[in-house]
Write a protein that holds these residues in place. Structure first.
Motif, short mmCIF file in Angstrom:
data_model
loop_
_atom_site.label_atom_id
_atom_site.label_comp_id
_atom_site.label_asym_id
_atom_site.label_seq_id
_atom_site.Cartn_x
_atom_site.Cartn_y
_atom_site.Cartn_z
N VAL A 27 0.72 -1.20 -0.33
CA VAL A 27 0.24 0.06 0.19
C VAL A 27 0.95 1.39 0.18
N VAL A 28 1.97 1.33 0.44
CA VAL A 28 2.89 2.04 1.05
C VAL A 28 4.04 2.58 -0.49
N ARG A 29 4.14 1.15 -1.18
CA ARG A 29 5.32 1.00 -2.18
C ARG A 29 4.32 1.24 -3.50
N ARG A 30 3.61 0.71 -3.51
CA ARG A 30 2.44 0.79 -5.07
C ARG A 30 4.25 0.33 -5.94
N PRO A 31 4.06 -1.12 -6.22
CA PRO A 31 4.82 -1.74 -7.07
C PRO A 31 3.75 -1.18 -7.82
N ALA A 32 4.82 -1.25 -9.36
CA ALA A 32 3.81 -1.67 -10.75
C ALA A 32 4.03 -3.27 -11.06
N LEU A 33 2.46 -3.13 -11.17
CA LEU A 33 1.79 -4.41 -11.31
C LEU A 33 1.34 -4.69 -13.11
N ARG A 34 2.51 -5.04 -13.77
CA ARG A 34 2.71 -4.97 -15.34
C ARG A 34 2.58 -6.48 -16.13
N VAL A 35 1.28 -5.80 -16.87
CA VAL A 35 0.70 -7.60 -17.33
C VAL A 35 0.96 -7.12 -18.59
N HIS A 36 0.63 -8.39 -19.99
CA HIS A 36 1.62 -8.04 -21.63
C HIS A 36 0.10 -9.88 -21.48
N VAL A 37 -0.32 -8.53 -22.75
CA VAL A 37 -1.11 -9.95 -23.16
C VAL A 37 -0.61 -9.40 -25.03
N GLY A 38 -0.11 -11.08 -25.48
CA GLY A 38 0.41 -11.08 -26.27
C GLY A 38 -0.52 -11.69 -27.46
N PRO A 39 0.24 -11.95 -28.65
CA PRO A 39 -0.54 -12.70 -29.97
C PRO A 39 -1.17 -14.20 -28.96
N PRO A 40 -1.59 -14.66 -30.13
CA PRO A 40 -2.09 -16.26 -30.31
C PRO A 40 -0.83 -16.93 -30.22
N VAL A 41 -0.81 -17.64 -28.87
CA VAL A 41 0.39 -19.50 -29.69
C VAL A 41 -0.35 -19.67 -30.60
N VAL A 42 0.84 -19.78 -32.16
CA VAL A 42 0.79 -20.81 -32.90
C VAL A 42 0.86 -21.82 -32.73
N PHE A 43 -0.43 -23.09 -33.44
CA PHE A 43 -0.79 -24.58 -33.13
C PHE A 43 -0.75 -24.98 -34.40
N ASP A 44 -0.83 -23.87 -35.41
CA ASP A 44 -1.55 -24.94 -36.76
C ASP A 44 -1.11 -25.90 -37.33
N ASP A 45 0.63 -26.33 -37.08
CA ASP A 45 1.05 -28.25 -37.48
C ASP A 45 1.08 -28.31 -36.45
N LEU A 46 0.25 -28.22 -35.52
CA LEU A 46 0.38 -29.38 -34.59
C LEU A 46 -0.97 -29.65 -34.08
N GLN A 47 -1.71 -31.55 -34.60
CA GLN A 47 -1.79 -32.43 -33.90
C GLN A 47 -2.71 -32.60 -32.51
N MET A 48 -4.14 -32.98 -31.73
CA MET A 48 -4.36 -34.06 -31.18
C MET A 48 -3.95 -35.16 -30.65
N GLY A 49 -3.31 -35.90 -30.65
CA GLY A 49 -3.16 -37.23 -30.76
C GLY A 49 -1.88 -37.64 -31.33
N ARG A 50 -1.09 -37.05 -31.53
CA ARG A 50 0.42 -36.90 -32.33
C ARG A 50 1.39 -36.93 -31.64
N VAL A 51 2.10 -38.19 -31.35
CA VAL A 51 3.25 -38.19 -30.46
C VAL A 51 3.87 -36.63 -30.36
N GLY A 52 4.54 -36.18 -29.12
CA GLY A 52 5.34 -35.13 -28.63
C GLY A 52 4.24 -33.77 -28.91
N ASP A 53 3.06 -33.75 -29.97
CA ASP A 53 2.62 -32.43 -30.50
C ASP A 53 2.07 -31.90 -28.72
N ALA A 54 1.58 -32.63 -28.12
CA ALA A 54 0.86 -31.73 -26.64
C ALA A 54 2.64 -31.01 -26.28
#
Length: 296
Positions: free
Chosen positions: A218-245
């Motif tokens: 309350v006294v120090r009031r630190p900076a509370l920083r949040v950055h929202v980035g672009p979506p993570v790209v998963f277009d080349d990945l498939q559910m159930g394929r070995v290693g993709d998860a």
């Protein structure tokens, strides 16, 4: 029944559970499962949106909330998984305020112990928070509730690390594959939400030091920083394929780490805030915050 017992049993009125979801509930399921399914399929609770709109300033008492990045409107109209690095007990409040500024009313995955608390836990559950009973057979219920929330267009905040991060240098751990599997299975966009500063408001240890750090903030009031980035790209990945998860979870950790670097530009080697109650027993996915360009 005593007043204390009534308070322990009290819950806000829950929206009706659609019949197709009622069929998911089996004998032996915990009593809260049907309730959380009904909340997951309903629009955000008006009390929750009102609190975000009118009382976000309360979080600002403990620090200066700074938000960068954005979420395109076309993404906000559909389901979202918002992956955040977990740095302390105060960061869900900071994330909720930050995402509200960007047009999102988040449903936050939360440990079962918090939601089980009388009154406050019941209110938290009604906001759309999803109970996670870590390390138990009940953990699968959180997956079902999350799936229902996403199928119905919900915006769910989850912590890929599964806990407050414990790497010595505070960089995100690689986490588990749960979020990656949800994203690949439902083809839901994953938005990285990197944050820094909330760890200064509440210490890790559950003792009187929590109150001390809260009052100091309350006294120090630190900076509370949040950055929202672009979506993570998963277009080349498939559910159930070995290693993709595994590839997907590493891409999520990489996106969080990249977004975190500018937020802690003066603390790349180690955090300036020292918390002796916090264990340092884990390993960061990318020590030092250095992410290679060739992440698979």
């Amino acid at each position: 029944m005593s007043i204390g017992a009534r308070l322990r049993r009290w819950h806000p009125r829950t929206p009706p559970l659609p019949q197709d979801l009622a069929d998911l509930v089996r004998a032996g399921d915990p009593e809260w499962f049907a309730r959380e399914l009904a909340i997951a399929v309903a629009p955000p609770w008006w009390v929750w949106t009102h609190l975000l709109r009118r009382f976000s300033w309360v979080v600002g008492i403990f620090g200066r909330v700074e938000v960068t990045g954005s979420i395109p409107e076309e993404l906000r109209r559909g389901p979202l998984l918002l992956a955040a690095n977990h740095i302390g007990d105060f960061d869900p409040f900071v994330i909720a305020v930050a995402l509200h500024r960007l047009g999102v009313a988040p449903r936050i995955m939360t440990t079962g112990g918090i939601i089980s608390a009388p009154v406050a836990g019941a209110l938290l559950e009604r906001t759309g928070a999803i109970r996670v009973e870590r390390g138990t057979e009940l953990a699968r219920h959180a997956v079902r509730v999350t799936e229902v929330a996403l199928v119905h267009g919900g915006h769910v905040v989850a912590y890929p690390e599964g806990r407050v991060g414990l790497a010595p240098d505070f960089w995100p751990e690689r986490g588990r594959t749960g979020m990656a599997r949800l994203a690949l299975g439902l083809r839901v966009p994953v938005i990285p939400v990197s944050q820094w500063g909330a760890h200064e408001v509440l210490q890790y240890g559950n003792d009187w030091g929590k109150l001390r750090t809260l009052l100091r903030a309350v006294v120090r009031r630190p900076a509370l920083r949040v950055h929202v980035g672009p979506p993570v790209v998963f277009d080349d990945l498939q559910m159930g394929r070995v290693g993709d998860a595994n590839r997907a979870r590493m891409r999520i950790a990489a996106a969080l780490t990249r977004g975190l670097r500018p937020l802690r530009a003066d603390e790349l080697d180690a955090p300036a805030f020292r918390d002796p109650t916090r264990p340092t027993t884990a390993v960061a996915a990318f020590p030092g915050g250095i992410v290679p360009d060739d992440i698979p």
